[in-house]
Design an enzyme around this catalytic site. Sequence first.
Site, PDB file in Angstrom:
ATOM      1  N   ILE A  88       0.768  -1.261  -0.018  1.00 58.74           N
ATOM      2  CA  ILE A  88      -0.040   0.025   0.170  1.00 58.74           C
ATOM      3  C   ILE A  88       0.776   1.221   0.094  1.00 58.74           C
ATOM      4  CG2 ILE A  88      -0.308  -0.118   2.417  1.00 58.74           C
ATOM      5  CD1 ILE A  88      -3.102   1.081   2.186  1.00 58.74           C
ATOM      6  N   ASN A 117       2.845  -7.734   2.492  1.00 55.83           N
ATOM      7  CA  ASN A 117       1.873  -7.521   3.972  1.00 55.83           C
ATOM      8  C   ASN A 117       0.590  -7.115   3.673  1.00 55.83           C
ATOM      9  OD1 ASN A 117       3.443  -8.853   5.912  1.00 55.83           O
ATOM     10  ND2 ASN A 117       4.108  -7.003   6.635  1.00 55.83           N
ATOM     11  N   ASN A 148      -1.430  -7.396   1.137  1.00 56.03           N
ATOM     12  CA  ASN A 148      -2.262  -8.263   0.513  1.00 56.03           C
ATOM     13  C   ASN A 148      -3.025  -9.350   1.668  1.00 56.03           C
ATOM     14  OD1 ASN A 148      -3.159  -9.235  -2.025  1.00 56.03           O
ATOM     15  ND2 ASN A 148      -1.893 -10.849  -1.929  1.00 56.03           N
ATOM     16  N   TYR A 149      -2.532  -9.208   2.785  1.00 54.75           N
ATOM     17  CA  TYR A 149      -3.058 -10.191   3.791  1.00 54.75           C
ATOM     18  C   TYR A 149      -3.908  -9.469   4.982  1.00 54.75           C
ATOM     19  CZ  TYR A 149      -0.157 -13.561   1.656  1.00 54.75           C
ATOM     20  OH  TYR A 149       0.740 -14.244   0.478  1.00 54.75           O
ATOM     21  N   GLN A 188      -6.759  -8.187   6.938  1.00 53.91           N
ATOM     22  CA  GLN A 188      -8.189  -8.708   6.911  1.00 53.91           C
ATOM     23  C   GLN A 188      -9.057  -7.531   7.479  1.00 53.91           C
ATOM     24  OE1 GLN A 188      -7.822 -11.908   9.842  1.00 53.91           O
ATOM     25  NE2 GLN A 188      -7.025 -13.496   8.230  1.00 53.91           N
ATOM     26  N   GLU A 207     -12.979  -2.730  16.686  1.00 59.79           N
ATOM     27  CA  GLU A 207     -11.777  -3.532  16.978  1.00 59.79           C
ATOM     28  C   GLU A 207     -10.976  -3.093  18.417  1.00 59.79           C
ATOM     29  OE1 GLU A 207      -8.833  -3.347  13.518  1.00 59.79           O
ATOM     30  OE2 GLU A 207      -9.975  -5.036  12.750  1.00 59.79           O
ATOM     31  N   HIS A 232       0.297 -10.344  17.611  1.00 61.10           N
ATOM     32  CA  HIS A 232      -1.059 -10.597  17.503  1.00 61.10           C
ATOM     33  C   HIS A 232      -1.503 -11.823  18.223  1.00 61.10           C
ATOM     34  CE1 HIS A 232      -5.200 -10.629  15.971  1.00 61.10           C
ATOM     35  NE2 HIS A 232      -5.154  -9.616  15.414  1.00 61.10           N
ATOM     36  N   ARG A 246      -3.983  -5.002  21.991  1.00 56.12           N
ATOM     37  CA  ARG A 246      -3.345  -6.220  21.599  1.00 56.12           C
ATOM     38  C   ARG A 246      -2.248  -6.737  22.822  1.00 56.12           C
ATOM     39  NH1 ARG A 246      -2.986  -5.534  15.133  1.00 56.12           N
ATOM     40  NH2 ARG A 246      -5.205  -5.606  14.993  1.00 56.12           N
ATOM     41  N   HIS A 300       3.635  -9.895  14.641  1.00 56.18           N
ATOM     42  CA  HIS A 300       2.616  -9.347  13.707  1.00 56.18           C
ATOM     43  C   HIS A 300       3.018  -8.014  13.037  1.00 56.18           C
ATOM     44  CE1 HIS A 300      -1.175  -8.872  11.889  1.00 56.18           C
ATOM     45  NE2 HIS A 300      -1.656  -7.912  12.763  1.00 56.18           N
ATOM     46  N   GLU A 342       5.311   0.326   6.910  1.00 56.64           N
ATOM     47  CA  GLU A 342       5.704  -0.403   8.219  1.00 56.64           C
ATOM     48  C   GLU A 342       7.235  -0.128   8.394  1.00 56.64           C
ATOM     49  OE1 GLU A 342       3.815  -4.102   8.632  1.00 56.64           O
ATOM     50  OE2 GLU A 342       5.006  -4.655  10.364  1.00 56.64           O
ATOM     51  N   ARG A 380       0.539  -0.171  18.606  1.00 60.51           N
ATOM     52  CA  ARG A 380      -0.313   0.356  17.414  1.00 60.51           C
ATOM     53  C   ARG A 380      -2.018   0.057  17.685  1.00 60.51           C
ATOM     54  NH1 ARG A 380      -1.910  -2.530  12.080  1.00 60.51           N
ATOM     55  NH2 ARG A 380      -1.809  -4.263  13.419  1.00 60.51           N
ATOM     56  N   SER A 410      -2.554   1.044  10.645  1.00 60.93           N
ATOM     57  CA  SER A 410      -1.215   0.877   9.764  1.00 60.93           C
ATOM     58  C   SER A 410      -1.432   1.152   8.356  1.00 60.93           C
ATOM     59  CB  SER A 410      -0.451  -0.326   9.952  1.00 60.93           C
ATOM     60  OG  SER A 410      -1.392  -1.483   9.928  1.00 60.93           O
TER      61      SER A 410
HETATM   62  C1  LIG Z   1      -2.020 -11.019   8.273  1.00 59.07           C
HETATM   63  C2  LIG Z   1      -2.272  -9.671   8.498  1.00 59.07           C
HETATM   64  C3  LIG Z   1      -3.282  -8.656   8.773  1.00 59.07           C
HETATM   65  C4  LIG Z   1      -3.087  -7.357   9.069  1.00 59.07           C
HETATM   66  N1  LIG Z   1      -4.119  -6.723   9.007  1.00 59.07           N
HETATM   67  C5  LIG Z   1      -4.178  -5.349   9.026  1.00 59.07           C
HETATM   68  C6  LIG Z   1      -5.516  -4.634   9.071  1.00 59.07           C
HETATM   69  O1  LIG Z   1      -6.548  -5.189   9.135  1.00 59.07           O
HETATM   70  N2  LIG Z   1      -5.334  -3.340   9.257  1.00 59.07           N
HETATM   71  C7  LIG Z   1      -4.149  -2.527   9.321  1.00 59.07           C
HETATM   72  O2  LIG Z   1      -4.249  -1.426   9.204  1.00 59.07           O
HETATM   73  N3  LIG Z   1      -3.015  -3.293   9.063  1.00 59.07           N
HETATM   74  C8  LIG Z   1      -3.084  -4.726   9.204  1.00 59.07           C
HETATM   75  N4  LIG Z   1      -2.024  -5.356   8.973  1.00 59.07           N
HETATM   76  C9  LIG Z   1      -0.715  -4.759   8.662  1.00 59.07           C
HETATM   77  C10 LIG Z   1      -0.522  -4.118   7.514  1.00 59.07           C
HETATM   78  O3  LIG Z   1      -1.057  -4.991   6.388  1.00 59.07           O
HETATM   79  C11 LIG Z   1       0.963  -3.519   7.064  1.00 59.07           C
HETATM   80  O4  LIG Z   1       1.282  -2.789   8.195  1.00 59.07           O
HETATM   81  C12 LIG Z   1       1.094  -2.733   5.898  1.00 59.07           C
HETATM   82  O5  LIG Z   1       0.052  -3.520   4.698  1.00 59.07           O
HETATM   83  C13 LIG Z   1       2.348  -2.612   5.475  1.00 59.07           C
HETATM   84  O6  LIG Z   1       2.134  -1.992   4.132  1.00 59.07           O
HETATM   85  P1  LIG Z   1       3.638  -1.598   3.259  1.00 59.07           P
HETATM   86  O7  LIG Z   1       3.287  -0.927   1.973  1.00 59.07           O
HETATM   87  O8  LIG Z   1       4.380  -0.577   4.035  1.00 59.07           O
HETATM   88  O9  LIG Z   1       4.449  -2.947   3.158  1.00 59.07           O
HETATM   89  P2  LIG Z   1       4.027  -4.433   2.413  1.00 59.07           P
HETATM   90  O10 LIG Z   1       2.699  -4.252   2.203  1.00 59.07           O
HETATM   91  O11 LIG Z   1       4.690  -5.415   3.387  1.00 59.07           O
HETATM   92  O12 LIG Z   1       5.068  -4.291   0.950  1.00 59.07           O
HETATM   93  C14 LIG Z   1       6.278  -4.282   1.404  1.00 59.07           C
HETATM   94  C15 LIG Z   1       7.028  -4.316   0.037  1.00 59.07           C
HETATM   95  O13 LIG Z   1       8.325  -4.137  -0.022  1.00 59.07           O
HETATM   96  C16 LIG Z   1       9.049  -5.357  -1.005  1.00 59.07           C
HETATM   97  N5  LIG Z   1      10.516  -5.428  -0.438  1.00 59.07           N
HETATM   98  C17 LIG Z   1      10.704  -5.763   0.619  1.00 59.07           C
HETATM   99  N6  LIG Z   1      12.220  -5.924   0.958  1.00 59.07           N
HETATM  100  C18 LIG Z   1      12.701  -5.520  -0.447  1.00 59.07           C
HETATM  101  C19 LIG Z   1      13.774  -5.558  -0.995  1.00 59.07           C
HETATM  102  N7  LIG Z   1      14.866  -5.718  -0.255  1.00 59.07           N
HETATM  103  N8  LIG Z   1      13.814  -5.518  -2.371  1.00 59.07           N
HETATM  104  C20 LIG Z   1      12.695  -5.046  -2.978  1.00 59.07           C
HETATM  105  N9  LIG Z   1      11.703  -5.148  -2.684  1.00 59.07           N
HETATM  106  C21 LIG Z   1      11.476  -5.355  -1.365  1.00 59.07           C
HETATM  107  C22 LIG Z   1       7.939  -6.324  -0.773  1.00 59.07           C
HETATM  108  O14 LIG Z   1       8.433  -7.568  -1.686  1.00 59.07           O
HETATM  109  C23 LIG Z   1       6.727  -5.699  -0.878  1.00 59.07           C
HETATM  110  O15 LIG Z   1       6.525  -5.488  -2.077  1.00 59.07           O
HETATM  111  C24 LIG Z   1      -1.820  -6.816   8.845  1.00 59.07           C
HETATM  112  C25 LIG Z   1      -0.641  -7.514   8.584  1.00 59.07           C
HETATM  113  C26 LIG Z   1      -0.759  -8.974   8.479  1.00 59.07           C
HETATM  114  C27 LIG Z   1       0.515  -9.333   8.129  1.00 59.07           C
END
Ligand SMILES: Cc1cc2nc3c(=O)[nH]c(=O)nc-3n(C[C@H](O)[C@H](O)[C@H](O)COP(=O)(O)OP(=O)(O)OC[C@H]3O[C@@H](n4cnc5c(N)ncnc54)[C@H](O)[C@@H]3O)c2cc1C
Length: 507
Positions: free
Chosen positions: A14, A41, A43-44, A46, A113, A228, A276, A337, A361, A372, A377
């Site tokens: 995101i 992350n 993608n997962y 929920q 929540e 979590h 949490r 988590h 993140e 948090r 997030s």
């Molecule tokens: C199971 C689960 C449920 C969750 N539920 C919620 C929720 O309901 N609400 C909420 O607010 N948050 C939730 N979270 C937390 C939230 O999903 C994450 O904090 C958020 O999606 C992080 O987004 P991001 O874009 O920072 O990182 P990510 O979405 O993790 O993307 C990281 C990207 O960086 C890339 N990357 C990493 N290292 C490298 C590298 N060395 N070189 C190139 N690319 C790299 C990865 O491949 C990926 O594309 C949840 C997390 C999990 C795991």
Amino acid sequence: MPKKVDFLVVGSGIAGLTFATKACKYGEVVILTKKRKADTNTNYAQGGIAGVFGDNDSFECHIEDTLNTGEGLCHRDAVEIMVKNGPTLVRELYDMGCRFSTKSNGKFELGKEGGHSRRRIVHAKDFTGWEIERVLLEEAKRYGVVISENEIVLDLIINEGECVGIYYFDADTQKIDIFFANAIILATGGAGQVYLHTTNPPIATGDGIAMAYRAGAKIANMEFVQFHPTAVYNIKIDGRSFLISEAVRGEGGVLKTVAGKSFMKKYSENGNLAPRDIVARACVSEMLKNHSKYVLLDISHRKADFIKNRFPTIYETCLRWGIDITREPIPVVPAAHYLCGGILVNTWAESSIPRLFALGECACTGVHGANRLASNSLLEALVFATRAAERIKRIKDSKIKKRITVTKAKAGPDFKLAIKELMNEHVGVVRNEDSLTRMQAVIESFSCQFDKGIHLINAESRNVTDVAEMIVKSALMRKESRGLHYIREHLKKNMRFLKDTVLEKGK
Ligand SMILES: Cc1cc2nc3c(=O)[nH]c(=O)nc-3n(C[C@H](O)[C@H](O)[C@H](O)COP(=O)(O)OP(=O)(O)OC[C@H]3O[C@@H](n4cnc5c(N)ncnc54)[C@H](O)[C@@H]3O)c2cc1C
């Protein structure tokens, strides 16, 4: 031949996608991502994304809930920015095509929540993150943003104190190369994979934080790892424990001992919807008391149709493992988590190194403090990625004065599994100084086996080692229990520690 681009984004969750789709009007953007586009992350996720939409809700109320959960360490200015800008950006996602759940009157169906005093969680049933990722990838395609898969970014290039590019390993050609840019945006996500049991997918090895640390950036609050409370016991899909969203407790799910006794009221007046950290510690305490390997989460008293419709992914996934959640409780345990700490940034996502931004993140904006608040997030990533895209307009062309060369790809030692096991055992929900000190010595003995200045094909091993080092170091520095950091020798909060824990390599 090294390439150059205006804005180079690392990560396609995101944070990276939001930034890219907004910054592309100010210059050329390329995203490098280490696996496939949607391996994130995000993608997962929920439960959903928090936002003030309810009739009885207000910005003040969301701000207060966030500050209370963060236990004195939130940066109020950042929290206000996040909360006040949130609803417009969440609405924008909906307008882009995110199929958030709505009521018959067209308003968002808001979930509840832990730690939230109002219903304010916008969600797409229980696959909110998947839906956001889908829409943002489409948006990136529409704007012509280049996303290059299987590119593992290894290290940052620093020239005269500025970040001017990165080294990366192309997993398809097996070669290391260089990418220069006027601004580098780290959006590499969390570091759950530093622990054996985690809800995070394999990409979450803290790469961005580790490379920023090695490059000399300030890193903050690494001791605050959120566990979590409810990951399914003993079942893993592709290296991650399956999460049972907090929204299940929001809709009436009750935590029980293996003997079927509910226990959360003993630990908090908010019962099953306590923050949490409290719930995770309560689960660990009940598991120890009852010599059990898990506790139970029971939502079977709600109507089967409601459960299947509100939590289709959870219902179907559990059923595949033989657990019918409409009829029986789910065995659950706490799992790593979310990382509240990360690369220290200001409210425009700028790190302490010029031209280096950090989002999502992997960043520490200060909105989470010591803990948090659920569903904040995705919101943080959305808001600060948007602000970074605004800030980036001002960036001038970088000038690289020294000659930068690439070394050959080399494999280093692999300590990943050893670190994960040790972190799970010694740096979990409840900590003590003895174990932390022993962990520090073990990590140091691993760290010194990585050749300095060499780029590694198996970069994750060094990154996990560096992140573990930062978590342990920060945990030893905070001689109090606050939020997610709970240490047996210092069970109370101490005003002396009412500040961020900041690390800088070599200082
Ligand atoms: C199971 C689960 C449920 C969750 N539920 C919620 C929720 O309901 N609400 C909420 O607010 N948050 C939730 N979270 C937390 C939230 O999903 C994450 O904090 C958020 O999606 C992080 O987004 P991001 O874009 O920072 O990182 P990510 O979405 O993790 O993307 C990281 C990207 O960086 C890339 N990357 C990493 N290292 C490298 C590298 N060395 N070189 C190139 N690319 C790299 C990865 O491949 C990926 O594309 C949840 C997390 C999990 C795991």
